[in-house]
Motif scaffolding. Structure first.
Motif, PDB file in Angstrom:
ATOM      1  N   GLY B 160       0.816  -1.210   0.000  1.00  0.00           N
ATOM      2  CA  GLY B 160       0.000   0.000   0.000  1.00  0.00           C
ATOM      3  C   GLY B 160       0.842   1.249   0.000  1.00  0.00           C
ATOM      4  N   VAL B 161       0.175   2.356   0.261  1.00  0.00           N
ATOM      5  CA  VAL B 161       0.859   3.647   0.315  1.00  0.00           C
ATOM      6  C   VAL B 161       0.500   4.309   1.643  1.00  0.00           C
ATOM      7  N   PRO B 162       1.414   5.105   2.186  1.00  0.00           N
ATOM      8  CA  PRO B 162       1.094   5.759   3.451  1.00  0.00           C
ATOM      9  C   PRO B 162      -0.127   6.669   3.275  1.00  0.00           C
ATOM     10  N   LEU B 163      -1.106   6.520   4.147  1.00  0.00           N
ATOM     11  CA  LEU B 163      -2.329   7.320   4.023  1.00  0.00           C
ATOM     12  C   LEU B 163      -2.000   8.807   4.099  1.00  0.00           C
ATOM     13  N   GLY B 164      -1.063   9.165   4.980  1.00  0.00           N
ATOM     14  CA  GLY B 164      -0.728  10.571   5.164  1.00  0.00           C
ATOM     15  C   GLY B 164      -0.285  11.247   3.865  1.00  0.00           C
ATOM     16  N   ASP B 165       0.517  10.532   3.055  1.00  0.00           N
ATOM     17  CA  ASP B 165       0.976  11.084   1.785  1.00  0.00           C
ATOM     18  C   ASP B 165      -0.197  11.356   0.850  1.00  0.00           C
ATOM     19  N   VAL B 166      -1.167  10.430   0.862  1.00  0.00           N
ATOM     20  CA  VAL B 166      -2.333  10.594  -0.007  1.00  0.00           C
ATOM     21  C   VAL B 166      -3.175  11.771   0.481  1.00  0.00           C
ATOM     22  N   LEU B 167      -3.433  11.808   1.778  1.00  0.00           N
ATOM     23  CA  LEU B 167      -4.272  12.871   2.333  1.00  0.00           C
ATOM     24  C   LEU B 167      -3.643  14.246   2.095  1.00  0.00           C
ATOM     25  N   ALA B 168      -2.315  14.311   2.205  1.00  0.00           N
ATOM     26  CA  ALA B 168      -1.634  15.596   2.034  1.00  0.00           C
ATOM     27  C   ALA B 168      -1.936  16.183   0.657  1.00  0.00           C
ATOM     28  N   ARG B 169      -2.083  15.346  -0.351  1.00  0.00           N
ATOM     29  CA  ARG B 169      -2.356  15.845  -1.708  1.00  0.00           C
ATOM     30  C   ARG B 169      -3.722  16.521  -1.821  1.00  0.00           C
ATOM     31  N   PHE B 170      -4.641  16.165  -0.911  1.00  0.00           N
ATOM     32  CA  PHE B 170      -5.957  16.817  -0.941  1.00  0.00           C
ATOM     33  C   PHE B 170      -5.941  18.123  -0.160  1.00  0.00           C
ATOM     34  N   ALA B 171      -4.806  18.461   0.406  1.00  0.00           N
ATOM     35  CA  ALA B 171      -4.597  19.715   1.123  1.00  0.00           C
ATOM     36  C   ALA B 171      -5.660  20.008   2.183  1.00  0.00           C
ATOM     37  N   PRO B 172      -5.659  19.201   3.251  1.00  0.00           N
ATOM     38  CA  PRO B 172      -6.629  19.461   4.323  1.00  0.00           C
ATOM     39  C   PRO B 172      -6.412  20.850   4.935  1.00  0.00           C
ATOM     40  N   THR B 173      -7.484  21.496   5.319  1.00  0.00           N
ATOM     41  CA  THR B 173      -7.391  22.820   5.925  1.00  0.00           C
ATOM     42  C   THR B 173      -7.159  22.664   7.429  1.00  0.00           C
ATOM     43  N   SER B 174      -6.967  23.802   8.105  1.00  0.00           N
ATOM     44  CA  SER B 174      -6.709  23.740   9.546  1.00  0.00           C
ATOM     45  C   SER B 174      -7.941  23.257  10.313  1.00  0.00           C
ATOM     46  N   LYS B 175      -9.095  23.282   9.655  1.00  0.00           N
ATOM     47  CA  LYS B 175     -10.315  22.800  10.315  1.00  0.00           C
ATOM     48  C   LYS B 175     -10.430  21.274  10.295  1.00  0.00           C
ATOM     49  N   ALA B 176      -9.567  20.649   9.521  1.00  0.00           N
ATOM     50  CA  ALA B 176      -9.634  19.183   9.399  1.00  0.00           C
ATOM     51  C   ALA B 176      -9.036  18.528  10.643  1.00  0.00           C
ATOM     52  N   LYS B 177      -9.917  18.195  11.601  1.00  0.00           N
ATOM     53  CA  LYS B 177      -9.445  17.592  12.850  1.00  0.00           C
ATOM     54  C   LYS B 177      -9.563  16.063  12.811  1.00  0.00           C
ATOM     55  N   TYR B 178     -10.442  15.609  11.948  1.00  0.00           N
ATOM     56  CA  TYR B 178     -10.691  14.164  11.831  1.00  0.00           C
ATOM     57  C   TYR B 178     -10.798  13.775  10.361  1.00  0.00           C
ATOM     58  N   VAL B 179     -10.650  12.481  10.103  1.00  0.00           N
ATOM     59  CA  VAL B 179     -10.882  11.970   8.760  1.00  0.00           C
ATOM     60  C   VAL B 179     -11.920  10.856   8.872  1.00  0.00           C
ATOM     61  N   ILE B 254     -13.770   9.675   1.450  1.00  0.00           N
ATOM     62  CA  ILE B 254     -12.920  10.185   2.524  1.00  0.00           C
ATOM     63  C   ILE B 254     -13.366  11.613   2.794  1.00  0.00           C
ATOM     64  N   GLU B 255     -13.670  11.912   4.055  1.00  0.00           N
ATOM     65  CA  GLU B 255     -14.138  13.257   4.362  1.00  0.00           C
ATOM     66  C   GLU B 255     -13.341  13.830   5.532  1.00  0.00           C
ATOM     67  N   PHE B 256     -12.836  15.059   5.336  1.00  0.00           N
ATOM     68  CA  PHE B 256     -12.152  15.754   6.420  1.00  0.00           C
ATOM     69  C   PHE B 256     -13.201  16.495   7.222  1.00  0.00           C
ATOM     70  N   THR B 257     -13.201  16.273   8.546  1.00  0.00           N
ATOM     71  CA  THR B 257     -14.240  16.892   9.366  1.00  0.00           C
ATOM     72  C   THR B 257     -13.630  17.616  10.572  1.00  0.00           C
ATOM     73  N   GLU B 258     -14.435  18.509  11.105  1.00  0.00           N
ATOM     74  CA  GLU B 258     -13.997  19.232  12.296  1.00  0.00           C
ATOM     75  C   GLU B 258     -14.420  18.476  13.548  1.00  0.00           C
ATOM     76  N   GLU B 259     -15.554  17.773  13.422  1.00  0.00           N
ATOM     77  CA  GLU B 259     -16.086  17.004  14.552  1.00  0.00           C
ATOM     78  C   GLU B 259     -15.727  15.537  14.403  1.00  0.00           C
ATOM     79  N   GLN B 260     -15.664  14.848  15.547  1.00  0.00           N
ATOM     80  CA  GLN B 260     -15.396  13.410  15.524  1.00  0.00           C
ATOM     81  C   GLN B 260     -16.508  12.689  14.759  1.00  0.00           C
ATOM     82  N   PRO B 261     -16.156  11.949  13.718  1.00  0.00           N
ATOM     83  CA  PRO B 261     -17.192  11.306  12.904  1.00  0.00           C
ATOM     84  C   PRO B 261     -17.740  10.037  13.564  1.00  0.00           C
ATOM     85  N   PRO B 262     -18.963   9.641  13.186  1.00  0.00           N
ATOM     86  CA  PRO B 262     -19.528   8.389  13.720  1.00  0.00           C
ATOM     87  C   PRO B 262     -18.790   7.186  13.135  1.00  0.00           C
TER      88      PRO B 262
END
Lengths: 214, 327
Positions: B160-179, B254-262
């Protein structure tokens, strides 16, 4: 005499049938067909057959009331002892392979895990029943005390079903089937139900007898 | 019950040491393999294929080979679980609750073509094809322990590939506290979804720092081959220090969220399955002990390790947290 031979044949058949799951397990063990987690397969299979045979034991009396076949009662001891046989295998697998014979581990499990508490309770209740299953023990205890003692089988049945119900993660269907059967077998023991079953049978017998009389 | 207090394991003093040790082991192993390769074939020319030669294989595997996979420093010397067990003993309730059901019924699942929706707090949301997600990255083989919440475990050579590298390409904002992750809802292909065992489709989530952690993997295969359907084709999460159910299979969104997701199991039984669900021998499942586990292929149970043996790398993520309350 003929009837005796028939009961003996049925008992032989019952013995072979009740032993079949064990034989299948042994064969699967030697042919490497117990799956990725053989211990789990053995635990689940022996546990399921304990419950099935326990329910089968509890079904014998209601079945006798429905059919009127008195000889069914003579299969009860063997069925019950086979239930205990699978329970011993089930418990031994747990004690040796899960708990590594670590008594502290077993004690903690029994005290802390509700489903193990229930399963262990059923085990403890069924030990004296197996131990007093011989004719000599019936005589020694006297039929009344013996029968009273063997009522423990009802509590063991409830504990067995709870044991299964409390261990599954999400899909409750199978344990609920066992719970349902147990409830039916309990209902079949209510005096009113027994009376109704017996009445129905004698009416049926009367109907069947009618043509030959005319 | 005694709990390892997170505050006596500082990330600052532990992580570097572990990486250091991993590197040393990596260098030592690499050197050994390289030497063997040189001696065996008598030439430096073979050095280039070193990584490919060292990748895990199993004679039972018969899937499509993945190209360009390199060895990762994240591996273990423990004996690998056979391919047939990894692909024949699965919890993937979308295909049924029996462990053999996924192998039986996942054949009709179509993992290609596949798209992943990217939503929420990021600068590059959109619908990405499988290739868009995976292609820009180098495929790595990582040998991880997998610890199921049911107290059994395996050792799996993921690709596989490191998830962090993939997520970084989507450029999460500072509001992205959870995935948050979501799989597909296809009852016509996933027979288990026609019954309400769980609230379909399956959803999972991680805190952003857990998601970005170098150990967290977006897996596309195992044993050097394309991911089998029953293991979560075409793309799944692997979080080796958490119970297996956190590693959601067949990821469709994949969704970047500010609140803890269910999360699905938490919704099903919140007392039994928390959001974190870190492997922890000191915190029992309410109905059974997590102190021991049965490694598939072994007869007796073995002790379960804190964070599934990845404490050196991940304990810092939970510094100061009460792991009993945040189970």
């Amino acid at each position: 005499m003929n009837r005796e031979r028939r009961v003996a044949a049925i008992k032989t058949g019952l013995f072979a049938t009740a032993l079949a799951p064990f034989t299948a397990l042994v064969v699967a063990g030697f042919t490497d067909e117990l799956g990725a987690n053989p211990v789990e397969t053995i635990t689940h299979t022996t546990g399921e057959w304990t419950l099935r045979l326990l329910l089968a034991t509890l079904a014998i009396t209601p079945l006798r009331h429905v059919t009127g076949w008195v000889w069914l009662t003579r299969l009860r001891r063997m069925t019950g002892l086979f239930a205990f046989f699978y329970l011993m295998l089930h418990f031994t697998t747990y004690a040796v392979l899960d708990a590594s014979l670590d008594l502290a581990y077993v004690v903690e499990d029994v005290a802390d895990r509700l489903y193990i508490t229930a399963g262990f309770a059923a085990f403890v209740m069924l030990v004296p029943l197996a131990a007093t299953s011989t004719n000599a023990m019936v005589r020694r205890l006297g039929p009344l005390r013996w029968r009273r003692l063997h009522r423990l089988v009802y509590a063991a049945g409830i504990c067995g079903v709870l044991h299964y119900l409390w261990l599954v993660k999400a899909d409750l269907r199978e344990p609920l089937v066992y719970a349902g059967i147990l409830a039916i077998l309990f209902a079949a023991r209510l005096p009113a139900v027994v009376k109704w079953m017996q009445a129905r049978r004698s009416k049926g017998a009367g109907r069947r007898a009618a043509p030959s009389a005319s | 019950m005694l709990i390892k207090r997170p505050d006596d394991v500082q990330p600052s003093d532990i992580t570097p040491r572990s990486i250091f040790r991993d590197r040393r082991r990596f260098m030592r192993d690499s050197a050994g393999i390289a030497t063997a390769a040189m001696l065996g074939a008598g030439g430096l020319s073979l050095l280039g294929t070193r990584a490919a030669r060292a990748l895990a294989t199993d004679k039972d595997a018969k899937g499509q080979k993945l190209e360009g996979v390199v060895e990762s420093i994240y591996r273990t010397d423990e004996e690998l679980t056979p391919y047939s067990d990894i692909t024949g003993y699965n919890n993937f309730y979308e295909f049924g609750t029996d462990k053999r059901d996924p192998a039986r019924y996942a054949g009709g699942f179509t993992p290609r073509p596949w798209t992943v929706k990217v939503l929420g707090e990021c600068e590059k949301p959109g619908e990405y094809g499988y290739e868009d997600v995976v292609k820009p990255h180098r495929l790595e083989e990582r040998i991880y322990r997998l610890r199921c919440v049911e107290a059994w475990s395996m050792v799996i050579p993921w690709v596989g590939v490191p998830l962090g590298d993939v997520l970084a390409r989507f450029a999460p904002t500072s509001k992205a506290k959870y995935v948050a992750f979501r799989t597909v809802f296809r009852p016509e292909e996933m027979r288990g979804q026609s019954r309400p065992i769980l609230d379909w489709p399956y959803v999972e989530g991680l805190r952003i720092d857990e998601a970005m952690h170098p150990l967290t993997l977006l897996a596309v295969g195992l044993y050097g081959e394309v991911m089998p359907n029953q293991n979560g084709a075409p793309i799944r999460l692997v979080v080796p220090w958490k119970y297996g159910f956190k590693s959601i299979k067949s990821i469709a969104a994949i969704e970047f969220t500010e609140e803890q997701p269910p999360t699905s199991w938490n919704l099903a039984a919140s007392r039994e399955y928390g959001f974190y669900s870190n492997v922890n021998p000191d915190v029992s499942h309410p109905r059974w002990s997590q102190r021991r586990e049965r490694r598939i292929g072994e007869l007796f149970k073995r002790e379960t390790l804190m964070f599934n043996g990845y404490a050196d790398q991940v304990a810092g993520l939970y510094a100061g947290m009460d792991l009993k309350a945040n189970y």
